[in-house]
Design a protein around this motif. Structure first.
Motif, PDB file in Angstrom:
ATOM      1  N   LYS A 147      -8.114   2.110  -5.926  1.00  0.00           N
ATOM      2  CA  LYS A 147      -8.510   2.547  -7.269  1.00  0.00           C
ATOM      3  C   LYS A 147      -9.851   3.283  -7.236  1.00  0.00           C
ATOM      4  O   LYS A 147     -10.019   4.346  -7.876  1.00  0.00           O
ATOM      5  N   MET A 148     -10.811   2.738  -6.460  1.00  0.00           N
ATOM      6  CA  MET A 148     -12.121   3.383  -6.360  1.00  0.00           C
ATOM      7  C   MET A 148     -12.025   4.719  -5.632  1.00  0.00           C
ATOM      8  O   MET A 148     -12.721   5.685  -5.975  1.00  0.00           O
ATOM      9  N   LYS A 149     -11.159   4.815  -4.639  1.00  0.00           N
ATOM     10  CA  LYS A 149     -10.980   6.085  -3.920  1.00  0.00           C
ATOM     11  C   LYS A 149     -10.400   7.159  -4.838  1.00  0.00           C
ATOM     12  O   LYS A 149     -10.800   8.340  -4.784  1.00  0.00           O
ATOM     13  N   LYS A 150      -9.457   6.773  -5.679  1.00  0.00           N
ATOM     14  CA  LYS A 150      -8.873   7.728  -6.632  1.00  0.00           C
ATOM     15  C   LYS A 150      -9.924   8.217  -7.628  1.00  0.00           C
ATOM     16  O   LYS A 150      -9.969   9.404  -7.980  1.00  0.00           O
ATOM     17  N   MET A 151     -10.772   7.281  -8.064  1.00  0.00           N
ATOM     18  CA  MET A 151     -11.827   7.656  -9.011  1.00  0.00           C
ATOM     19  C   MET A 151     -12.833   8.611  -8.367  1.00  0.00           C
ATOM     20  O   MET A 151     -13.320   9.559  -9.008  1.00  0.00           O
ATOM     21  N   LEU A 152     -13.130   8.384  -7.084  1.00  0.00           N
ATOM     22  CA  LEU A 152     -14.034   9.300  -6.379  1.00  0.00           C
ATOM     23  C   LEU A 152     -13.396  10.682  -6.210  1.00  0.00           C
ATOM     24  O   LEU A 152     -14.067  11.718  -6.327  1.00  0.00           O
ATOM     25  N   LYS A 153     -12.111  10.681  -5.937  1.00  0.00           N
ATOM     26  CA  LYS A 153     -11.401  11.944  -5.714  1.00  0.00           C
ATOM     27  C   LYS A 153     -11.327  12.774  -6.998  1.00  0.00           C
ATOM     28  O   LYS A 153     -11.448  14.009  -6.975  1.00  0.00           O
TER      29      LYS A 153
END
Length: 249
Positions: free
Chosen positions: A145-151
């Motif tokens: 979830k955090m990786k998607k938000m960073l992307k």
């Protein structure tokens, strides 16, 4: 004159009688003393223990108990002094001459406490990893979830470095938990295999540390192969070995 001579004779005869009376007593004492001196020390001790110290000293040594002992005996025979309380809520006064017994004042019984958080029996790694395996899955979901938000750029530039650090820490925790799970599963499988072998009449298999480590690595490689991370795992191992100066085939 005759009266005086008679009185002198009477005094002389009385003194002689006293000496004659005292002679047998002193002679018996001397005999007893000689008898004791000729006896071995072990027999003297046995006789002293049998008769008692006071009677032994009185019979053989012609000694009497000192006054202090008589005073103590008289004190023991006397009635003990009673100490009363000034009020019902006050403690009872006790003589300072008497020694207190151990725990005679404070006789509280300690209550044994039970805390289910810490007193739950022996730790079972297999059961723990099975019951709390969902925690790793929650961490994986949080990382993705955090990786998607960073992307997508939903996180500000000021917080980006902190979020990346959190992702790195959580990934390390997930990796460590998975490695531990592989080891636990390998041990459990080996134990189950040994139980089956014993039931069938065969000898169990005992592995040393290196053999067990090899089994764990094989288990880990199979798991990574299913997720498509086996190639990355092998490359990291080769890089690590190259830095240490170890040749890897």
């Amino acid at each position: 004159m005759e009266a005086e001579s008679h009185s002198d004779n009477d005094e002389y005869t009385s003194e002689e009688e006293e000496e004659h009376v005292a002679e047998p007593k002193s002679s018996t004492e001397d005999l007893l003393t000689q008898e004791i001196s000729s006896m071995p020390l072990s027999k003297v001790r046995a006789l002293k223990a049998k008769l008692g110290v006071k009677l032994f000293n009185k019979m053989y040594l012609n000694e009497t108990a000192p006054k202090s002992e008589n005073v103590e005996d008289s004190d023991d025979d006397a009635a003990p002094e009673e100490f009363k309380r000034d009020g019902k809520n006050r403690p009872r006064e006790i003589s300072t001459k008497k020694a207190l017994k151990h725990n005679s004042i404070i006789s509280t019984k300690r209550q044994k406490r039970y805390d289910p958080r810490f007193e739950c029996g022996d730790f079972d790694e297999v059961r723990f990893s099975r019951d709390y395996g969902f925690i790793n899955q929650m961490k994986r979901d949080e990382v993705s979830k955090m990786k998607k938000m960073l992307k997508k750029g939903e996180i500000g530039e000021a917080e980006t470095s902190d979020v990346k650090e959190v992702i790195k820490v959580m990934e390390n925790q997930i990796r460590t938990a998975e490695d531990k799970s592989d080891e636990i599963e390998t041990r459990a499988e080996l134990r189950k295999t040994n139980i089956d072998r014993l039931r069938s009449g065969k000898k169990p298999i005992f592995l040393n540390k290196n053999q067990l480590k090899t089994k764990v690595i094989e288990k880990r490689f199979d798991r990574l192969k299913k997720t498509g991370k086996a190639k990355t795992y092998v490359m990291k191992k080769k890089t690590k070995a190259f830095k240490k100066g170890v040749d890897v085939e």
